[in-house]
Scaffold this motif. Structure first.
Motif, mmCIF file in Angstrom:
data_model
loop_
_atom_site.group_PDB
_atom_site.id
_atom_site.type_symbol
_atom_site.label_atom_id
_atom_site.label_comp_id
_atom_site.label_asym_id
_atom_site.label_seq_id
_atom_site.Cartn_x
_atom_site.Cartn_y
_atom_site.Cartn_z
ATOM 1 N N ARG A 362 95.457 -75.414 -110.336
ATOM 2 C CA ARG A 362 95.269 -75.588 -112.122
ATOM 3 C C ARG A 362 94.569 -76.854 -112.941
ATOM 4 O O ARG A 362 93.442 -76.512 -113.279
ATOM 5 N N ALA A 363 94.263 -77.897 -111.845
ATOM 6 C CA ALA A 363 93.054 -78.220 -112.471
ATOM 7 C C ALA A 363 91.674 -78.103 -111.963
ATOM 8 O O ALA A 363 91.168 -78.701 -113.310
ATOM 9 N N ALA A 364 91.659 -78.081 -111.404
ATOM 10 C CA ALA A 364 90.471 -77.026 -110.835
ATOM 11 C C ALA A 364 89.755 -76.331 -112.239
ATOM 12 O O ALA A 364 89.339 -75.908 -112.392
ATOM 13 N N CYS A 365 90.765 -75.491 -112.144
ATOM 14 C CA CYS A 365 90.619 -74.629 -113.215
ATOM 15 C C CYS A 365 90.104 -74.774 -114.318
ATOM 16 O O CYS A 365 89.377 -74.142 -115.583
ATOM 17 N N ARG A 366 90.950 -75.659 -114.437
ATOM 18 C CA ARG A 366 90.461 -76.292 -115.922
ATOM 19 C C ARG A 366 89.266 -76.617 -115.946
ATOM 20 O O ARG A 366 88.682 -76.844 -117.259
ATOM 21 N N ALA A 367 88.846 -77.283 -115.421
ATOM 22 C CA ALA A 367 87.362 -78.714 -115.207
ATOM 23 C C ALA A 367 87.045 -77.781 -114.988
ATOM 24 O O ALA A 367 85.448 -77.661 -115.887
ATOM 25 N N ALA A 368 86.934 -76.332 -114.728
ATOM 26 C CA ALA A 368 85.698 -75.054 -114.191
ATOM 27 C C ALA A 368 85.314 -74.478 -115.793
ATOM 28 O O ALA A 368 84.585 -74.014 -116.247
ATOM 29 N N GLY A 369 86.589 -74.354 -116.727
ATOM 30 C CA GLY A 369 86.721 -73.821 -117.895
ATOM 31 C C GLY A 369 86.122 -75.102 -118.799
ATOM 32 O O GLY A 369 85.108 -73.958 -119.513
ATOM 33 N N ALA A 370 86.494 -75.651 -118.689
ATOM 34 C CA ALA A 370 85.826 -76.747 -119.700
ATOM 35 C C ALA A 370 83.892 -77.039 -119.826
ATOM 36 O O ALA A 370 83.276 -77.060 -120.074
ATOM 37 N N ALA A 371 84.220 -76.786 -117.978
ATOM 38 C CA ALA A 371 81.899 -77.156 -117.808
ATOM 39 C C ALA A 371 82.105 -75.158 -118.172
ATOM 40 O O ALA A 371 80.451 -75.556 -118.561
ATOM 41 N N ALA A 372 82.455 -74.362 -118.078
ATOM 42 C CA ALA A 372 81.501 -73.122 -118.547
ATOM 43 C C ALA A 372 81.556 -73.248 -119.961
ATOM 44 O O ALA A 372 80.646 -72.583 -120.256
ATOM 45 N N TYR A 373 82.807 -73.356 -120.973
ATOM 46 C CA TYR A 373 82.707 -73.986 -122.485
ATOM 47 C C TYR A 373 81.445 -74.363 -122.535
ATOM 48 O O TYR A 373 80.883 -74.785 -123.930
ATOM 49 N N ALA A 374 81.181 -75.691 -122.196
ATOM 50 C CA ALA A 374 80.341 -76.683 -122.054
ATOM 51 C C ALA A 374 79.100 -75.845 -122.194
ATOM 52 O O ALA A 374 78.262 -76.516 -122.892
ATOM 53 N N LEU A 375 78.873 -75.152 -120.727
ATOM 54 C CA LEU A 375 77.307 -74.282 -121.502
ATOM 55 C C LEU A 375 77.192 -73.669 -121.961
ATOM 56 O O LEU A 375 76.160 -73.073 -123.115
ATOM 57 N N ALA A 376 78.121 -73.136 -123.093
ATOM 58 C CA ALA A 376 78.050 -71.303 -123.891
ATOM 59 C C ALA A 376 77.805 -72.871 -125.599
ATOM 60 O O ALA A 376 77.266 -72.283 -126.091
ATOM 61 N N ARG A 377 78.851 -73.540 -125.218
ATOM 62 C CA ARG A 377 77.949 -74.872 -126.765
ATOM 63 C C ARG A 377 76.666 -75.096 -126.698
ATOM 64 O O ARG A 377 76.296 -74.770 -127.869
ATOM 65 N N ASP A 378 76.377 -75.357 -125.986
ATOM 66 C CA ASP A 378 74.800 -76.739 -125.636
ATOM 67 C C ASP A 378 73.745 -76.133 -124.715
ATOM 68 O O ASP A 378 73.094 -76.034 -125.460
ATOM 69 N N ARG A 379 73.374 -74.621 -124.426
ATOM 70 C CA ARG A 379 73.007 -73.915 -123.650
ATOM 71 C C ARG A 379 72.312 -72.667 -124.463
ATOM 72 O O ARG A 379 71.389 -71.810 -124.275
ATOM 73 N N PHE A 380 73.805 -72.306 -124.262
ATOM 74 C CA PHE A 380 74.077 -70.452 -124.589
ATOM 75 C C PHE A 380 74.844 -69.749 -125.935
ATOM 76 O O PHE A 380 74.846 -68.770 -125.505
ATOM 77 N N ASP A 381 74.686 -70.256 -126.703
ATOM 78 C CA ASP A 381 74.970 -70.346 -128.075
ATOM 79 C C ASP A 381 74.647 -69.406 -128.517
ATOM 80 O O ASP A 381 73.331 -69.337 -128.581
ATOM 81 N N ARG A 382 74.803 -68.070 -129.341
ATOM 82 C CA ARG A 382 74.306 -67.055 -128.801
ATOM 83 C C ARG A 382 73.151 -67.116 -131.006
ATOM 84 O O ARG A 382 71.574 -67.058 -131.242
ATOM 85 N N ASP A 383 73.754 -68.318 -131.270
ATOM 86 C CA ASP A 383 72.503 -68.596 -132.577
ATOM 87 C C ASP A 383 71.957 -69.746 -132.538
ATOM 88 O O ASP A 383 70.609 -69.451 -133.165
ATOM 89 N N LEU A 384 71.671 -69.954 -131.825
ATOM 90 C CA LEU A 384 70.738 -71.196 -131.153
ATOM 91 C C LEU A 384 69.670 -70.748 -130.601
ATOM 92 O O LEU A 384 68.668 -70.648 -131.046
ATOM 93 N N LEU A 385 70.175 -69.099 -129.374
ATOM 94 C CA LEU A 385 69.045 -68.669 -128.694
ATOM 95 C C LEU A 385 68.373 -67.920 -129.775
ATOM 96 O O LEU A 385 67.451 -66.872 -130.013
ATOM 97 N N PHE A 386 69.376 -67.510 -130.732
ATOM 98 C CA PHE A 386 68.444 -66.353 -132.435
ATOM 99 C C PHE A 386 67.453 -67.053 -132.072
ATOM 100 O O PHE A 386 66.422 -66.445 -133.036
#
Length: 424
Positions: A362-386
């Motif tokens: 569960r700890a590994a899942c949470r850490a990987a999920g946080a890393a995934a969300y950080a990518l969405a927020r910082d590098r792939f946010d649709r509003d920014l890429l628009f």
């Protein structure tokens, strides 16, 4: 700007499939641009026009489905070329935007651009014909020659090319060094997936076969290139080592029946693997919110590593780790950030061991999920890429906008361009 946007597979959030064109088009409308979308309507016999979030959508009666043979798809592509050229040719526009696949959309795009003496921007979602050649779809020398000629003609007739991944852009630049290319990958819709966790919890409560068990989700096309039979074989191995792990497959396509037959033969269908059919973009949020790991799989063809799968960015937006069984830029991104797993392409049994270990930690899942969300927020946010997307269109048309909003948008776009280049 007045923009004619040609996309044969345009989808709204109420439909099953990717909504990139809808989301970017509605943002263009919000910025004050006039957008006419030309698309196919496989369920109608008559042309119709609707308004979707301010986008004027011209629906053309062109039969198409993922289950069609390649020969029938070609017929559908040519039918769309003919009908869309007529509609695009009568519209007034400052810019034409044509998005593949198929690359044949460049034909009505170029025609409409020449007719109104306007520039065309071509968006490339697959490097074509490199990919169909690698997949064995284009086998004869004549078909390969014709496809390569179409590709070269399309790129050279474009004022600018938008590529959905660094690998696609590199391929185009290598073979056509005079073509201007910008990478604008698929993106994460943080607003749409903001309530994914709550929706996922509700889905678990009303789904008896899931409950609180670990879930691996595949949401996408079931086509020959996707290789979803890999997940059936993975499920067969999981049944022996982690029987509580569930695999859900959402989608449709040419290979659906063969995948189902393999699942029955392997004894996993409705045991630890469930095939649920396609759902709308709005409905898929709950499934991503419920999953512990989202899968993106392909057959073992290196060229597919250049793809930019919607499901990956949806998982990032939901804060869910991603498992891939292929190389390429997404695999490199996952390895670099720890946002999931890279599974062996040819060994589903070994992949099952990795998946079981991962979802059981569960700890590994949470850490990987946080890393995934950080990518969405910082590098792939649709509003920014628009911002990058609009900048390419504005520059191609010689349009600069006006006021503080226009200046802010161009500044943000310039910043994002550097960031994406580093990510590449």
């Amino acid at each position: 700007m007045r923009i004619t946007y040609i996309h044969q597979y345009f989808k709204t959030p109420g439909m099953s499939g990717g909504t990139r064109s809808y989301e970017f088009a509605r943002r263009l409308v919000e910025r004050g641009h006039e957008v006419h979308m030309i698309t196919g309507d496989p369920d109608s016999r008559h042309e119709r026009v609707t308004r979707e979030s301010g986008i004027v959508v011209h629906w053309l009666p062109v039969p198409y489905s993922n289950a069609m043979s390649y020969r029938r798809r070609i017929v559908a592509f040519l039918g769309f070329v003919r009908r869309s050229a007529v509609v695009a040719g009568r519209l007034r526009h400052d810019l034409v935007l044509a998005t593949s696949t198929p690359l044949t959309v460049a034909v009505p795009g170029v025609y409409a651009a020449l007719r109104r003496r306007a520039p065309m921007v071509l968006e490339v979602r697959d490097v074509w014909p490199e990919l169909p050649i690698a997949l064995g779809v284009l086998r004869s020398p004549v078909s390969r020659w014709a496809a390569q000629r179409l590709e070269a003609w399309a790129y050279r007739r474009s004022a600018h090319v938008i590529a959905l991944s660094p690998g696609m852009a590199a391929s185009i630049r290598r073979r056509f060094p005079g073509v201007a290319v910008t990478v604008v990958p698929n993106s994460s819709d943080l607003e749409l997936f903001a309530g994914a966790g709550r929706a996922g919890a509700s889905l678990r409560q009303r789904t008896p076969w899931l409950g609180d068990r670990p879930l691996l989700l595949y949401a996408g096309t079931l086509g020959p290139a996707n290789g979803v039979d890999y997940l059936v074989r993975l499920a067969a191995s999981l049944a022996g080592i982690a029987p509580d792990v569930r695999i859900a497959i959402l989608g449709d396509g040419r290979m659906r029946d063969s995948i189902r037959d393999l699942a029955v033969e392997s004894g996993v269908l409705n045991r630890n693997l469930f095939m649920l059919g396609p759902v709308s973009k709005a409905e898929v949020v709950a499934f991503f919110g419920a999953c512990d790991l989202a899968a993106s799989v392909f057959v073992d063809v290196p060229e597919l590593g250049n793809n930019s799968p919607n499901k990956v960015f949806d998982a990032f937006a939901a804060g869910r780790p991603v498992a891939v069984n292929h190389g390429g830029w997404i695999a490199d991104l996952i390895t670099e950030t720890g946002a999931g797993l890279v599974l062996p392409a040819r060994d589903p049994a070994a992949a099952a061991v990795s998946v079981a270990g991962f979802v059981g930690d569960r700890a590994a899942c949470r850490a990987a999920g946080a890393a995934a969300y950080a990518l969405a927020r910082d590098r792939f946010d649709r509003d920014l890429l628009f911002e990058d997307f609009e900048r390419v269109l504005s520059d191609a048309a010689g349009y600069r906008g006006s006021g503080a909003a226009g200046r802010a948008g161009r500044t943000a776009a310039s910043s994002r361009k550097i960031h994406i280049s580093r990510a590449s």
